[in-house]
Every structure is written in structure tokens, then in C-alpha cells.
Design an enzyme around this catalytic site. Structure first.
Site, mmCIF file in Angstrom:
data_model
loop_
_atom_site.group_PDB
_atom_site.id
_atom_site.type_symbol
_atom_site.label_atom_id
_atom_site.label_comp_id
_atom_site.label_asym_id
_atom_site.label_seq_id
_atom_site.Cartn_x
_atom_site.Cartn_y
_atom_site.Cartn_z
ATOM 1 N N LYS A 115 30.297 8.217 31.880
ATOM 2 C CA LYS A 115 30.472 7.112 31.259
ATOM 3 C C LYS A 115 30.522 5.787 32.216
ATOM 4 O O LYS A 115 31.089 5.763 33.281
ATOM 5 C CB LYS A 115 32.090 7.330 30.805
ATOM 6 C CG LYS A 115 32.206 8.326 30.021
ATOM 7 C CD LYS A 115 32.394 8.015 28.480
ATOM 8 C CE LYS A 115 32.395 9.073 27.413
ATOM 9 N NZ LYS A 115 32.514 8.973 26.355
ATOM 10 N N LYS A 143 21.327 16.159 32.412
ATOM 11 C CA LYS A 143 21.245 17.670 32.257
ATOM 12 C C LYS A 143 20.370 18.276 33.313
ATOM 13 O O LYS A 143 19.125 17.827 33.792
ATOM 14 C CB LYS A 143 20.341 17.792 30.887
ATOM 15 C CG LYS A 143 21.061 17.016 29.592
ATOM 16 C CD LYS A 143 20.229 17.124 28.279
ATOM 17 C CE LYS A 143 21.177 16.310 27.532
ATOM 18 N NZ LYS A 143 20.299 16.012 26.176
ATOM 19 N N LYS A 199 23.385 8.102 26.372
ATOM 20 C CA LYS A 199 24.175 8.832 25.484
ATOM 21 C C LYS A 199 24.558 7.843 24.421
ATOM 22 O O LYS A 199 25.273 6.795 24.391
ATOM 23 C CB LYS A 199 25.382 8.859 26.357
ATOM 24 C CG LYS A 199 26.668 9.829 25.699
ATOM 25 C CD LYS A 199 27.693 10.241 26.390
ATOM 26 C CE LYS A 199 28.671 11.377 25.458
ATOM 27 N NZ LYS A 199 29.265 10.701 24.466
ATOM 28 N N GLU A 230 0.834 -1.189 0.077
ATOM 29 C CA GLU A 230 -0.151 -0.069 -0.004
ATOM 30 C C GLU A 230 0.813 1.450 -0.037
ATOM 31 O O GLU A 230 0.594 2.215 -0.809
ATOM 32 C CB GLU A 230 -0.837 0.141 1.282
ATOM 33 C CG GLU A 230 -2.038 0.766 0.947
ATOM 34 C CD GLU A 230 -3.253 0.524 2.259
ATOM 35 O OE1 GLU A 230 -3.605 1.460 2.509
ATOM 36 O OE2 GLU A 230 -3.100 -0.616 2.816
ATOM 37 N N CYS A 269 56.611 -17.377 57.119
ATOM 38 C CA CYS A 269 57.376 -17.993 58.325
ATOM 39 C C CYS A 269 58.247 -19.206 57.892
ATOM 40 O O CYS A 269 59.031 -19.708 58.555
ATOM 41 C CB CYS A 269 56.513 -18.561 59.341
ATOM 42 S SG CYS A 269 55.329 -19.835 58.759
ATOM 43 N N GLU A 271 21.791 12.226 17.281
ATOM 44 C CA GLU A 271 22.849 11.326 16.919
ATOM 45 C C GLU A 271 22.488 10.533 16.095
ATOM 46 O O GLU A 271 21.317 9.998 16.095
ATOM 47 C CB GLU A 271 23.006 10.670 18.307
ATOM 48 C CG GLU A 271 24.626 10.361 18.436
ATOM 49 C CD GLU A 271 25.524 11.440 19.000
ATOM 50 O OE1 GLU A 271 25.206 12.442 19.213
ATOM 51 O OE2 GLU A 271 26.741 11.332 19.289
#
Ligand code: IVH
Length: 672
Positions: A314, A290, A117, A34, A411, A174
Site C-alpha cells: 500500500k 508476486k 494494484k 464502418e 532559560c 478488476e
């Protein structure tokens, strides 16, 4: 007949709608056939009426003719980077610094937004009056490479926004390749005899930075929006507001974005994602935190590198490579001699590691590590770092294999290896190394809990001749003057120490039994023994058969207990402790009064009202068991903030999970 311009506009609207449903929402509404039908119809109209082809038409995604080089693109707002932190201490330090910068009190609860991240290539998309005008890489932050034709081929990049936005805006995000796409792409490259990409990030970057946008079009890239540069006429109050607007404008925004009230919530989010990151179908290399309120962001401002209001967290790599400098043989409190690897310091699992265990001689031989090898070190969570294996290199074969010592490294007594045991053992009970470890165990927090008497102190007192064995601790009081004269001791610290030693005399029986360091008797068994026999005298006198009757005490442990209390040196030690005033107490309530009787509990996450050890002791005192990991035998999991993998396991196994508050409510009255 319908007007072609009208029909083209209608088709564009419908195709864009289906694109969004398919590529952003993952919720297709029509079949491929379609969709293709609509698409071909639009292509036909645009071919017949070239003037009707608009830049935001979905037909413009297929890729433009190859170009010679990338043009420059100047960002309206600089694309800055973020400061990195790793581990909870550094994240807390970021928060403290943020508060100091705007002169807020140290306990202020800042609202943060936590986000994955994405590990890809950052891209800035410029929209003019809602239509995609340009796409550029970050470049040096001010000027990037114009990759507009390539970005157009990415289906999750809207060519026209679904929300009104007059003027020019910049959307930042990103470009990534998910795992399945990465595998598919590398398979094709392998088949074609081309070099494979090392990881999805390189593959995504390589795909975007193509002079021929048809190549980009053949890679199924995804764009995830995480923020904005220029916002044109749009006004926002919070980071959350930006994320929500981006979502409704047609972008993919991570569904794992979360509002976090206070730094503790951020730490818990970090813990959770440290454990869950592998569940995602794409790579993330950390998290971003943030400050949510834009007014606070403005107050905080930027350094030359990046914003003061955000930080990249990280994940600590759990494995690292470093050089094996030496193998040291360490004597434990029961005389077991363990190989310990001395390493060139390396960051792993969020801490600097310079030592790792090799477990035992067999393990060391199996791994075939040799001094001078580069080795892989593993450390996850709170576990002791260990050596995984040597990294293969040509020098390995020339290095000599480490040999287990024949005599005690301390010892010099010949070592023994008992039947059925992998451990090497120093049989000399008066071996100084063993004695030091034995004393350190006796005074430890979970044993007799003598504050101010740590391992270092114990070693010092042994070396200076203040003590020779455990019971001498209780004679230190008589040597106060000499102790005060020791460098770095001082009158007050000696006073405190003597007081702590005195206080330990009346510790509960289970702690005392654990402190003695009977082989096979951990905290749980020590508790069961105390509970069953209720006095030191009766535990000492218990026969092998009586011990076997005790729940969870098997033949091996029963043997060790009988042997321990029959050993003349142990008899002398205990008698001398009693003589010097140690008097273990036992007044735990009878088992049937507690809701924890016979139950196995696991504590996970951060407890706020009580220490982990204390909580576990409480459970034991109330007839339950405290275990370290969740299994089908677990009855109850008490979870605090930051609980992650154990909580997930409990969910899988259907184990009841309660909060710390609920745990406290279950305690019989007057327990705490
Ligand atoms: S916010 C002013 N949020 O990480 C910079 N960045 O190491 C604000 N990244 O350049 C960046 N996911 O390319 C932000 N959820 C996310 C992110 C993210 C990936 C990238 C971005 C940035 C780099 C910083």
C-alpha cells in the site's frame, strides 16, 4: 447468395477483432460508421435467424432484461485476499519471511513480478472451451454473486478467447472506472439530481452490482486481468507466463507489469510508482508483488487469508488527521524558538508521527491551529512532518488561540524578534537548550562526526555536569573513571567514545567550519570557505571584502561570518578548541584538476558504494556543488536504484543523468 450462418460467423469474427483493437489495445482500425455497419448487419441476420444467435456474439453485450436478485456462483478456486504491507521495512520483512518459509538463505535473489494494484471490484470470469460462461464477484471468496449479464456489457471482457483453452478456466481481474469516465458519470448523475459516487471504486462496484444490466452497459467500465483461478488444461511455469497468455487471449493486462530481480528491485519499483501513480488515468491503491516462479508459489502455499507468495504494497497516505494535543516551543542551536505541535500519534507517509513543525509564529497564526483541534498532517518522503490546517469543526472557535511566549521556555530570558526576521530568538548564548543543540550539531555525522555521542548522550553529559559547552568535549578523556561509573556506560563504550573524540581533532577544515554553526554557513559555504582560505587562521582573519569576493558568499553571509569570528565568546571557544588539540586539516586538491569544478550535482536514489553525505562531500572537495533538488542550474544527476521524481525532472529539463559507476569513473585517480 452467402449462407447466413457463414456470414454471421464472419461478422462476429470481424467485430470481435475490432472490439479487441478498440477496447483492449486502444488501437482502433476502422471508423465508428464502418463498425456500426458490421454490427447492424449481424443484428439483422440474428433477428431473421434467432437460432444463429450465439452466446459469444458481440450483439449479446447490450444488456439483458433486469433480474430480481443475483444468483449464487461457486468459484472453482477460492478468491483469496492478500496481506498488506506499507513502507520498505514491511516489504523487506515480507521477503525475509518468504525466504524463511522455504528455508532459502537470507540473501537469495527471488524473482518477483510487480504490478499495479487496481482499485476497483474484483471479478472472476469463467470460460468453457473458450467462451464466456459466467462472471461473478468475489463474495465471501468461495461463493460470489453471478453478474454475468453485466460483465457481458464490459467491452474489455472477451466473450470468446483469442487463444485456445479447452475445458473450464477462471480469469481473475478488476473492474474499474477511469478518471474521465468517473467524472462523466458523476456529471450525468448531478444533472439528473441523483447522488454522486464518492470515488471511482464505489462507482465501479455500484455499476457492476446492478440488477439491470442496461445500467451497467451505460457505464464505460474496464476489466484488467491480473491472474487465474482454475487453469483447465493450460500449464504455466511462471506468473509472467500467465500474464502473457492472458494478454494474447484478448485481455487487458497492465503494461506496467514488470519482472523484478530481487527485493531491492521491488523497493525501487515501489518508489517509482509512489511518485508516478498520479500519472495514471485511473486509481491504483498500491502495488502487488508476486513470486514469479509457480513452483516456488506452490512450495509457499497459502494461509487461510491468502497466498504466501504475494503481497499487496500500500502506498503510504501522505496526509492524515489527528488531534493537536499541545504546542511546545523548541529552542534551536542559534536560539531560534520554533512552535512544535505535539500530536496524538498517527500513521502518515509510512511512519508514526507524534510531532510536527509549525515553522514559526506567523505561520502558526496564519493557519489558526488551536490546541484540541483535529488537524491535517502532511509528510512526504523524507521531509519533516508539518501541519497543513485544522479540520473545521464547531469547537474550534471556542478554543483559545495559542500565544507566542515572551520569554525563553528554557532559560526565561526575554525573547527578541529581529528586524526582517520571522523568527523569535533567545539572545542568551548560555541558554542550556541552545547549548545542547549547539553541541549536538558540532558532533553530528555531517560535522565533526563523533560516533557514540548522540543527542541523548549530549543532554546527559550536560545534565550531569560533565560538559558545559562544545570545547569541554575534549576534556572528557580526563573524566574517564567518572564516565565509566555512569549507569549504562561501561569501560568499552567510554574507551570507544574517547577514541572517537580524539579522531575528530583532525577533521577537515570544511567540517570544522560547518560544525561551528555560523549562521548562513551550510555545508557548501563551509566548503567554499575552506577551499578559498585553506586554513582556519585565514578564515578567521578574512575581511568582509575578502569574503564578498568568494563565489556564492553574499553580503548577508559575509556579515554573519565576520560577526561570528569577532564575537568574544566565539573567539574563546575556538581558542579553547585549538588549545585542547583540535587541528582542522586542509589538503583538498586544486580545483582545476577535477571534472566537477564549478558543476552542480544532484544525487538521487540509493547509492551502493558510498553514502550520500560522503558522495556530496567528495563533490565539494573536487570543486563542485551538491544540491538537494534538480533545477535548470543542475549540471549532472547521479541516479541510483529507486530514483523517481528527481530523475523525471532531470528528463524534463534535459539534464545529463549518470549512474553511480559512471560517477566513480569520473573521479580523478587516487580520490577514493
Ligand atoms: S493478485 C490470491 N494482482 O486486490 C489473490 N490482486 O487486496 C491474488 N487486486 O482480491 C490477488 N490488482 O481484487 C492481484 N494486480 C493485482 C491486483 C489485485 C487489484 C485486488 C484483488 C485482490 C485484492 C487483494
Amino acid at each position: 447468395m452467402t449462407d447466413p450462418a457463414e456470414r454471421a460467423a464472419e461478422l462476429r469474427g470481424r467485430i470481435n477483432h475490432h472490439n479487441h483493437a478498440y477496447y483492449v489495445l486502444d488501437r482502433p482500425e476502422v471508423s465508428d460508421e464502418e463498425y456500426d455497419g458490421l454490427f447492424r448487419e449481424l443484428q439483422a441476420i440474428e433477428r431473421a435467424h434467432p437460432d444463429l444467435a450465439t452466446p459469444d456474439s458481440p450483439t449479446q453485450r447490450v444488456g439483458a432484461p433486469p433480474s430480481e436478485k443475483f444468483e449464487e456462483h461457486r468459484h472453482l478456486h477460492a478468491m483469496l485476499s492478500l496481506d498488506n504491507v506499507s513502507g520498505s521495512d514491511e516489504l523487506r520483512a515480507f521477503h525475509d519471511k518468504l525466504l524463511r518459509h522455504v528455508r532459502l538463505p537470507p540473501d537469495t535473489e527471488v524473482e518477483y513480478q510487480g504490478e499495479p494494484k487496481f482499485d476497483g471490484l474484483s471479478l472472476s470470469l469463467t470460460y468453457a472451451d473458450g467462451v464466456l460462461e459466467a462472471a461473478a464477484t468475489r463474495g465471501d471468496g468461495e461463493v460470489g454473486e453471478d453478474v454475468t449479464p453485466n460483465a457481458r456489457t464490459i467491452r474489455s471482457v472477451p466473450l470468446r478467447l483469442r487463444e485456445e483453452a479447452t475445458g473450464t478456466i477462471e480469469v481473475r481481474g478488476e473492474v474499474i472506472l477511469d478518471h474521465a469516465e468517473f467524472a462523466r458519470m458523476n456529471e450525468l448523475r448531478r444533472a439528473a439530481g441523483e447522488h454522486e459516487y464518492a470515488n471511482p471504486r464505489n462507482a465501479a462496484a455500484g455499476s457492476v452490482r446492478q440488477l439491470d444490466s442496461k445500467v451497467t452497459a451505460s457505464r464505460r467500465l474496464t476489466f484488467w486481468a491480473w491472474g487465474m483461478g482454475e487453469t483447465g488444461s493450460l500449464r504455466f511455469q511462471t506468473q509472467r507466463g500467465i500474464s502473457e497468455w492472458l494478454r494474447s487471449a484478448g485481455f487487458r493486462v497492465s503494461e506496467h507489469t514488470k519482472a523484478l530481480h530481487g527485493i531491492e528491485a521491488c523497493l525501487a519499483y515501489a518508489d517509482e510508482w509512489g511518485a508516478r501513480r498520479g500519472d495514471l488515468p485511473y486509481d491504483i491503491d498500491g502495488l502487488v508483488f508476486k513470486a514469479n516462479v509457480l513452483q516456488l508459489q506452490e512450495q509457499l502455499g497459502y494461509t487461510s487469508r491468502g497466498p504466501r507468495w504475494a503481497v499487496a504494497y500500500k502506498f503510504a497516505a501522505e496526509q492524515a488527521q489527528t488531534k493537536l494535543l499541545a504546542i511546545r516551543w523548541q529552542v534551536g542551536r542559534t536560539g531560534v524558538v520554533t512552535p512544535v505541535a505535539e500530536l496524538e500519534p498517527v500513521r502518515v507517509g509510512g511512519v508514526t508521527v507524534s510531532r510536527a513543525t509549525l515553522h514559526n509564529v506567523d505561520d502558526m497564526k496564519r493557519k489558526d491551529v488551536r490546541v484540541g483541534d483535529t488537524v491535517t498532517v502532511h509528510r512526504a518522503g523524507e521531509v519533516i512532518p508539518e501541519i497543513v490546517a485544522p479540520v473545521e469543526d464547531s469547537g474550534h472557535a471556542r478554543r483559545s488561540k495559542p500565544r507566542a511566549p515572551g520569554t525563553c521556555p528554557d532559560c526565561k530570558t526575554p525573547l527578541v524578534r529581529e528586524q526582517d526576521e520571522v523568527a523569535l530568538r533567545c539572545p542568551n548564548r548560555t541558554c542550556p537548550a541552545q547549548t545542547a543543540e549547539r553541541i549536538a550539531h558540532f558532533v553530528a555525522r555531517n560535522a565533526m562526526d563523533i560516533e557514540g555521542l548522540g543527542e541523548k548522550q549530549v543532554l546527559r553529559f550536560l545534565e550531569e555536569g560533565f560538559i558545559e559547552d562544545i570545547s569541554d568535549i575534549y576534556t572528557l578523556k580526563e573524566k574517564k573513571e567518572a564516565l565509566i561509573a555512569l549507569e549504562g556506560m561501561g569501560e568499552q563504550s567510554v574507551e570507544n567514545l574517547v577514541e572517537a573524540i580524539d579522531a575528530s581533532k583532525g577533521r577537515p577544515l570544511n567540517r570544522f567550519l560547518f560544525a561551528l554553526g555560523i549562521r548562513q554557513v551550510g555545508q557548501t559555504a563551509a566548503f567554499t570557505l575552506a577551499q578559498t582560505f585553506a586554513s582556519l587562521k585565514r578564515v578567521r582573519g578574512a575581511s568582509y571584502e575578502e569574503l564578498l569576493d568568494v563565489e556564492d558568499i553574499g553580503p548577508h553571509t559575509a556579515d554573519e561570518i565576520v560577526a561570528f569570528f569577532q564575537d568574544p565568546e566565539n573567539i574563546e571557544l575556538i581558542d579553547s578548541l585549538l588549545e585542547r588539540g583540535v587541528e582542522p586539516q586542509w589538503d583538498a586538491p586544486p580545483l582545476e584538476e577535477s571534472p566537477f569544478s564549478g558543476k552542480t550535482l544532484v544525487f538521487t536514489g540509493k547509492l551502493e558504494r558510498i553514502g550520500r553525505e560522503e558522495a556530496e562531500e567528495l563533490v565539494r572537495r573536487l570543486g563542485g556543488k551538491a544540491a538537494g533538488s534538480v533545477s535548470s542550474n543542475t549540471d549532472l544527476v547521479v541516479a541510483g536504484p529507486g530514483a523517481a521524481s528527481k530523475l523525471a525532472k532531470a528528463g524534463q529539463l534535459g539534464v545529463t543523468v549518470i549512474s553511480e559507476d559512471e560517477f566513480f569513473r569520473m573521479l580523478p585517480e587516487g580520490t577514493v
